[in-house]
Write a protein that holds these residues in place. Sequence first.
Motif, PDB file in Angstrom:
ATOM      1  N   TYR A 885       0.968  -1.105  -0.051  1.00 57.66           N
ATOM      2  CA  TYR A 885       0.013  -0.015   0.132  1.00 57.66           C
ATOM      3  C   TYR A 885       0.890   1.209  -0.085  1.00 57.66           C
ATOM      4  O   TYR A 885       2.101   1.207   0.428  1.00 57.66           O
ATOM      5  N   ALA A 886       0.025   2.322  -0.339  1.00 57.10           N
ATOM      6  CA  ALA A 886       0.932   3.745  -0.407  1.00 57.10           C
ATOM      7  C   ALA A 886       1.653   4.078   0.784  1.00 57.10           C
ATOM      8  O   ALA A 886       2.704   4.567   1.034  1.00 57.10           O
ATOM      9  N   ASP A 887       0.927   3.362   1.951  1.00 62.95           N
ATOM     10  CA  ASP A 887       1.589   3.832   3.211  1.00 62.95           C
ATOM     11  C   ASP A 887       2.697   2.950   3.533  1.00 62.95           C
ATOM     12  O   ASP A 887       3.324   2.966   4.810  1.00 62.95           O
ATOM     13  N   VAL A 911      -4.502   2.529  -0.475  1.00 62.94           N
ATOM     14  CA  VAL A 911      -4.340   2.699  -1.779  1.00 62.94           C
ATOM     15  C   VAL A 911      -3.042   2.021  -2.392  1.00 62.94           C
ATOM     16  O   VAL A 911      -2.088   1.758  -1.494  1.00 62.94           O
ATOM     17  N   ILE A 912      -3.029   1.186  -3.471  1.00 64.31           N
ATOM     18  CA  ILE A 912      -2.134   0.459  -3.913  1.00 64.31           C
ATOM     19  C   ILE A 912      -0.833   1.092  -4.436  1.00 64.31           C
ATOM     20  O   ILE A 912      -1.290   1.957  -5.269  1.00 64.31           O
ATOM     21  N   ARG A 913       0.387   0.851  -3.773  1.00 63.87           N
ATOM     22  CA  ARG A 913       1.470   1.459  -4.465  1.00 63.87           C
ATOM     23  C   ARG A 913       1.836   0.166  -5.481  1.00 63.87           C
ATOM     24  O   ARG A 913       2.230   0.555  -6.835  1.00 63.87           O
ATOM     25  N   SER A 914       1.885  -1.082  -5.358  1.00 66.24           N
ATOM     26  CA  SER A 914       2.422  -2.066  -6.313  1.00 66.24           C
ATOM     27  C   SER A 914       2.064  -3.346  -5.875  1.00 66.24           C
ATOM     28  O   SER A 914       1.465  -3.599  -4.696  1.00 66.24           O
ATOM     29  N   ILE A 915       1.857  -4.144  -6.955  1.00 65.70           N
ATOM     30  CA  ILE A 915       1.393  -5.575  -6.614  1.00 65.70           C
ATOM     31  C   ILE A 915       2.497  -6.369  -7.389  1.00 65.70           C
ATOM     32  O   ILE A 915       3.139  -6.305  -8.279  1.00 65.70           O
ATOM     33  N   ASP A 916       2.609  -7.388  -6.601  1.00 66.72           N
ATOM     34  CA  ASP A 916       3.830  -8.594  -6.820  1.00 66.72           C
ATOM     35  C   ASP A 916       3.154  -9.744  -6.973  1.00 66.72           C
ATOM     36  O   ASP A 916       2.436 -10.065  -6.215  1.00 66.72           O
TER      37      ASP A 916
END
Length: 930
Positions: A885-887, A911-916
Amino acid sequence: MLARLLILWLVFRAVPAFAGQGPLRALDPEELSIQNFLQAVETAISTLDRQRWLDLQSSAADRDQAAEFFYAMVPQGITRVVVKERDRAALQGTLPGEGYRLIVEVFMETGARGRIATWHLDIRRPRGEDLGRQPWRIVAEERLASIEGLHRLSLQPDKQFAVKNLVLRAVDFELRMPEGEAFVAETPEGVTAMVLLGEGTMVFRPMPKEERGQLKLFAGSESLETPFTSAFVRISPFEMEQRITGDMLQLVALDARAYRRGLSVFEDSVSKSYNLDLSDLSREVWSLLPQPGDFVAEVKTRRFDDLTYARSSGEAEDVTMFHRGRKRNICAYASEQKLASRGRFYDEDDSVDYDVLDYDVDASFYPDRDWMEGKTRMKIRVNTNGIGVLTLRFADSMNVSSVMSDELGRLLFLRVRNQNSVLVNLPTPVARDFPMSITVNYSGRLIRQNILDESVSLGSADGQRNAQPDDIPTVPAEPKWLFSNRNYWYPQNQVTDFATARIRITVPTDYRVIASGITEAGSPAAAPAAPSEGSTRVIARTSYSFVAPQPVRYLGVLISRMVTVDAATVALDIVPAKAPAPDMRGADTLAQQIMRLNAAVLIPPVGARNTVVLNVEANRRQESRAREALGTGADIIRLYARLTGDVPYDSITLAMVEDEVPGGHAPGYFAMLNNPPPVAGFNWRNDPASFQGFPEFFIAHELAHQWFGQAVGWKNYHEQWLSEGFAQYFAALYAKEKRGEPAFREILRQFRKWAIEDSDQGPVYLGYRLGHIKGESRTFRALVYNKGAAVLHMLRREIGDEAFFGGIKKFYAENRFKKASTDDLRRAMELASGRDLSRFFERWIYDNGIPSLRYSTAVEGQQLVVRFEQDGDVYDVPVTVAVTYADGKTAEFIVAVNDSATEARFPLTGVIRSIDANPDGAAVAIIEKK
Ligand SMILES: [Zn+2]
């Protein structure tokens, strides 16, 4: 001897090896009198002179019976006879030198046919002053066994055939020759061998997919169609007649040059199959006829040198392709016909005639000469009816001096050359379930073994050898001798065989012994000193005794200069199985009721114990490392006991020894761990080749073998991953407990990397054959060890922890002290999970593909939608999807990919920052983002 022997001898070369026949014996007058007697027997047979035979009978013998024996045993038309004494024992009820029971082998040739008979002849001579002058006379004779149907094959010099569109077929195999020459070898039954010369084509199309894969590794294509210049074929005469039809072979005028070429092919090939080496009975090559359905072709190909195709209907895998030059099995599998009769899976135990219940080994070992002498007593139970020959596995280098049975007396035996085998002849065929004790006396030079099974050496981790810098001086490792499953150091069954044991090993006093078993009370004990070779000094010796009350698959012994470092009683964390409620019927008094309650509580659950003794022994320089190992070993044992609900043995010994290459080996009851000798400034733990961040890897792997590999064995070579894959996975589970999730994930990523890199070399189910064709043992470890472990982890994620660990307990309990198969594991896991897992095992163990997955993600409201797609065969592969997440917070989800398209939804908390995808490396798949 019996039919079983014929099969054994198809490719083996037998040589009789009997005790006490030194060259000096011929000089002894007693000896001379017996040799003269045997000469007279030989003459009577070779001249077909029944009167001479009767003249050899004692006046006390039954002459009618003797005449009948001669008539029945000696065929008409004999051209050559050889009589050889094989064993001699005092005749019961006679004084020394007065009577003997001789066992003789009689080889009789009738033209190109031969037969071997084993007789016993009881002989006596009259007592008197002039004992030596009296000739021996037969008082009784009996036939013990015989081999009929031996043929001295020769290439017919007067028959040459022109080949025209010849086609010879066997299972998945064809030899085609449009034009050429053929020569044959005939028996009275018909043609059994043929030489083909000319431009032919050999076709081999193995039916099973994985065998096509192996063929491709060898030849570059999944089916082989390759030119050959000559071929030698063996087949049953009856089938030869059926297969050669029309004008495939036309008799033509003899061409001497072609015949000479044919003869050279024939002579080169005839001794390679269906051949007996009769040693002192005959120097010639004697052959047996192939059974109907059996077929051997030695083919000289242009591209691949000499290839041998064989169909041997007696084998569990009846079709084989073998590369002679490199001694490699290219293919080995069951034909459709064989599968129909035995089913898809097989147990190697089905091919052996007896079961060993107990071994008692009592041997002395002299490390300075690599010399062992001693005796082994085997308690066996016969599995098949009417068995006449027992085959024991025993190192070629060991000289057997006698084989005795409590029930049958002194037994005749043969060594089979280059096969580490002893054939023990039973005087009368014995019935199923017949219990027997066999004692073998022996001595010889024993070569210590290289570790292979139930072992790991550095390199299994990631395939690299320990890269030691050249400029650092090394200290030589403390010498050690490991005798275990690979060097047949004691007489044993042909396959591994669960048996209890007692082992006593006597060594020079400065050595210590560790063996498969619990140290017996009173061990070690002083033993009689032995003279040392080449000096007047005597060697002080000590005996070590061990007893294995729980059965072991094979016996291991480790001899080195060691010290006892420490021992501990490890308390186990096993929840005891609930005892059944006591039956209170008829328990009238309170005392009776209490007694029954107590009895019920005291019933121990099968196999469970609350403690186990852990011993640590070590070479002196490894003492401090060994001290650390005690705590680590105890932790590991506690974890494995919790996972399986059991510790299979009453005690486990860790031996910390030295070796240039780290690694280990684990027979039942002990684990040997190799540690490099001390080297200035070099610490192998920092070597990139070991699992980073997990220095306890070897000890965890080897200890796991007490449960998997030893307590739970494997039914045949295909199932070896059940030993190595479990050992590797259990080691990883310990890494997680000890070193945490990052260390565990690092190991998973290595499993995955090797599984993906080497899966094109074949399915896990090929066992030792992985890497065999290319001589690359790394491939074997990458797949059987690492992919095997990765598959177990995927299975766990597929069915969940509760079902998986429940399934492991069930699988373990059901197969403890038995040989297990992948199918047994599948059934246990299906019962535990309530799911059909056939596709899972089909893809991951029996097949060798690596799934390619594509994924896409989308956010719908507060949900993450993940979609996976795969083409072709559907794999069951659970994939971790990690969200950052963004945080900076993270979350992980598992997507169970079970279809060509799988969609999963997960709740989002920010809020999503990245997905792996697959950050843990748990999914053995190539995963790409769409
Ligand atoms: Zn292993």
